[in-house]
Design a protein around this motif. Sequence first.
Motif, PDB file in Angstrom:
ATOM      1  N   UNK A  84       0.798  -1.036  -0.122  1.00 45.18           N
ATOM      2  CA  UNK A  84      -0.186   0.103  -0.018  1.00 45.18           C
ATOM      3  C   UNK A  84       0.847   1.353   0.046  1.00 45.18           C
ATOM      4  N   UNK A  85       0.637   2.369  -0.723  1.00 43.84           N
ATOM      5  CA  UNK A  85       1.388   3.382  -0.854  1.00 43.84           C
ATOM      6  C   UNK A  85       0.344   4.596  -0.317  1.00 43.84           C
ATOM      7  N   UNK A  86       1.199   5.049   0.769  1.00 44.31           N
ATOM      8  CA  UNK A  86       0.672   6.043   1.607  1.00 44.31           C
ATOM      9  C   UNK A  86       1.497   7.228   1.470  1.00 44.31           C
ATOM     10  N   UNK A  87       0.817   8.504   1.645  1.00 51.89           N
ATOM     11  CA  UNK A  87       1.571   9.915   1.513  1.00 51.89           C
ATOM     12  C   UNK A  87       2.384   9.989   2.960  1.00 51.89           C
ATOM     13  N   UNK A  88       3.648  10.003   2.608  1.00 53.90           N
ATOM     14  CA  UNK A  88       4.252  10.076   3.984  1.00 53.90           C
ATOM     15  C   UNK A  88       4.536  11.510   4.420  1.00 53.90           C
ATOM     16  N   UNK A  89       3.469  11.963   4.425  1.00 54.59           N
ATOM     17  CA  UNK A  89       3.184  13.318   5.043  1.00 54.59           C
ATOM     18  C   UNK A  89       3.685  13.636   6.620  1.00 54.59           C
ATOM     19  N   UNK A  90       3.056  12.886   7.312  1.00 53.60           N
ATOM     20  CA  UNK A  90       3.584  12.740   8.859  1.00 53.60           C
ATOM     21  C   UNK A  90       4.789  12.016   9.030  1.00 53.60           C
ATOM     22  N   UNK A  91       5.168  10.975   8.403  1.00 47.38           N
ATOM     23  CA  UNK A  91       6.219  10.297   8.462  1.00 47.38           C
ATOM     24  C   UNK A  91       7.597  11.141   7.859  1.00 47.38           C
ATOM     25  N   UNK A  92       7.239  11.750   6.887  1.00 46.80           N
ATOM     26  CA  UNK A  92       8.253  12.522   5.863  1.00 46.80           C
ATOM     27  C   UNK A  92       8.718  11.566   5.024  1.00 46.80           C
ATOM     28  N   UNK A  93       9.113  10.325   5.301  1.00 42.40           N
ATOM     29  CA  UNK A  93       9.504   9.378   4.315  1.00 42.40           C
ATOM     30  C   UNK A  93       9.028   8.185   4.414  1.00 42.40           C
ATOM     31  N   UNK A  94       9.050   7.195   3.300  1.00 44.22           N
ATOM     32  CA  UNK A  94       8.406   6.088   3.241  1.00 44.22           C
ATOM     33  C   UNK A  94       9.102   5.160   2.405  1.00 44.22           C
ATOM     34  N   UNK A  95       9.905   4.178   2.616  1.00 43.94           N
ATOM     35  CA  UNK A  95      10.724   3.388   1.795  1.00 43.94           C
ATOM     36  C   UNK A  95       9.840   2.162   1.293  1.00 43.94           C
ATOM     37  N   UNK A  96      10.203   1.687   0.046  1.00 42.20           N
ATOM     38  CA  UNK A  96       9.513   0.610  -0.736  1.00 42.20           C
ATOM     39  C   UNK A  96      10.460  -0.207  -1.316  1.00 42.20           C
ATOM     40  N   UNK A  97      10.389  -1.517  -0.918  1.00 42.78           N
ATOM     41  CA  UNK A  97      11.665  -2.449  -1.615  1.00 42.78           C
ATOM     42  C   UNK A  97      11.207  -2.888  -2.848  1.00 42.78           C
ATOM     43  N   UNK A  98      11.928  -2.667  -3.998  1.00 44.24           N
ATOM     44  CA  UNK A  98      11.708  -3.301  -5.270  1.00 44.24           C
ATOM     45  C   UNK A  98      12.860  -4.534  -5.150  1.00 44.24           C
ATOM     46  N   UNK A  99      12.831  -5.177  -6.258  1.00 46.68           N
ATOM     47  CA  UNK A  99      13.490  -6.317  -6.553  1.00 46.68           C
ATOM     48  C   UNK A  99      15.422  -6.071  -6.151  1.00 46.68           C
ATOM     49  N   UNK A 100      15.663  -4.908  -6.623  1.00 47.71           N
ATOM     50  CA  UNK A 100      17.312  -4.739  -6.837  1.00 47.71           C
ATOM     51  C   UNK A 100      17.634  -3.178  -6.300  1.00 47.71           C
ATOM     52  N   UNK A 101      16.453  -2.661  -5.756  1.00 49.39           N
ATOM     53  CA  UNK A 101      16.545  -1.194  -5.344  1.00 49.39           C
ATOM     54  C   UNK A 101      15.593  -0.985  -4.575  1.00 49.39           C
ATOM     55  N   UNK A 102      15.635   0.293  -3.908  1.00 48.57           N
ATOM     56  CA  UNK A 102      14.779   0.755  -2.962  1.00 48.57           C
ATOM     57  C   UNK A 102      14.051   2.128  -3.529  1.00 48.57           C
ATOM     58  N   UNK A 103      12.850   2.308  -3.323  1.00 47.74           N
ATOM     59  CA  UNK A 103      12.332   3.758  -3.896  1.00 47.74           C
ATOM     60  C   UNK A 103      11.967   4.423  -2.364  1.00 47.74           C
ATOM     61  N   UNK A 104      12.588   5.285  -2.381  1.00 47.90           N
ATOM     62  CA  UNK A 104      12.292   6.246  -1.189  1.00 47.90           C
ATOM     63  C   UNK A 104      11.416   7.520  -1.454  1.00 47.90           C
ATOM     64  N   UNK A 105      10.215   7.356  -0.813  1.00 50.71           N
ATOM     65  CA  UNK A 105       9.082   8.494  -1.136  1.00 50.71           C
ATOM     66  C   UNK A 105       9.130   9.521  -0.002  1.00 50.71           C
ATOM     67  N   UNK A 106       9.585  10.956  -0.397  1.00 50.04           N
ATOM     68  CA  UNK A 106       9.496  11.725   0.627  1.00 50.04           C
ATOM     69  C   UNK A 106       8.739  12.706   0.438  1.00 50.04           C
ATOM     70  N   UNK A 107       7.931  13.357   1.597  1.00 46.09           N
ATOM     71  CA  UNK A 107       7.092  14.423   1.491  1.00 46.09           C
ATOM     72  C   UNK A 107       7.568  15.439   2.492  1.00 46.09           C
ATOM     73  N   UNK A 108       8.028  16.446   2.059  1.00 48.12           N
ATOM     74  CA  UNK A 108       8.673  17.583   2.932  1.00 48.12           C
ATOM     75  C   UNK A 108       7.723  18.720   3.263  1.00 48.12           C
ATOM     76  N   UNK A 109       6.405  18.785   2.926  1.00 49.94           N
ATOM     77  CA  UNK A 109       5.529  19.496   3.175  1.00 49.94           C
ATOM     78  C   UNK A 109       5.507  20.055   4.735  1.00 49.94           C
ATOM     79  N   UNK A 110       5.560  19.267   5.552  1.00 48.57           N
ATOM     80  CA  UNK A 110       5.711  19.638   7.039  1.00 48.57           C
ATOM     81  C   UNK A 110       7.058  20.266   7.446  1.00 48.57           C
TER      82      UNK A 110
END
Length: 181
Positions: A84-110
């Motif tokens: 599940x992909x969530x907006x990382x507004x409160x945590x500021x970042x959310x990592x997602x593990x793919x097969x050979x790399x990580x997607x780091x989703x950052x929301x710096x609004x706060x």
Amino acid sequence: LFIRSAWRRARADRERCHSRAARLRQSLIRSTSPEQTEAFGARLAAGLPPHVDAPTIVYLTGDLGAGKTTLAKGFVRGCGITATVRSPTYALLEPYEARSFTVLHLDLYRLRDPSELEPLGLRDWAEPGNVWIIEWPEKGGPKLPAPDVRIALSVTDQAHEIAATSTSPFGRTWLERANTA
């Protein structure tokens, strides 16, 4: 600065190989639904070439509700990640593990100050091949690495407009591949 010196050198070497006169690559699409915005994110993921010398950096800009998180969701799903992909507004970042790399989703609004990035441990995610998708990058200021691709999302009366512009040679190759994916 936030960026490790080796990372900086790799980026500088890449930029030196690219003449100033080289053209930037840009994609512009109109989205009339969240599904179309997600599909564009998935198309970006499908076109992602391997990045061996530095992380891939994407800046997402636009007003609240412009579709930044929706596009990020499509990108994450396009990488084959089923979490599940969530907006990382409160945590500021959310990592997602793919097969050979990580997607780091950052929301710096706060973020109130760029110095607040330091406790997030972003250096640990600065691995070659990882992808950083950063919403509200202007809040991170000079503490963030330069982007490979900038994506500006805006809302019009009829649709959302998404303009993706390469800002590095890698970003140019990426957008060219995504346009054919």
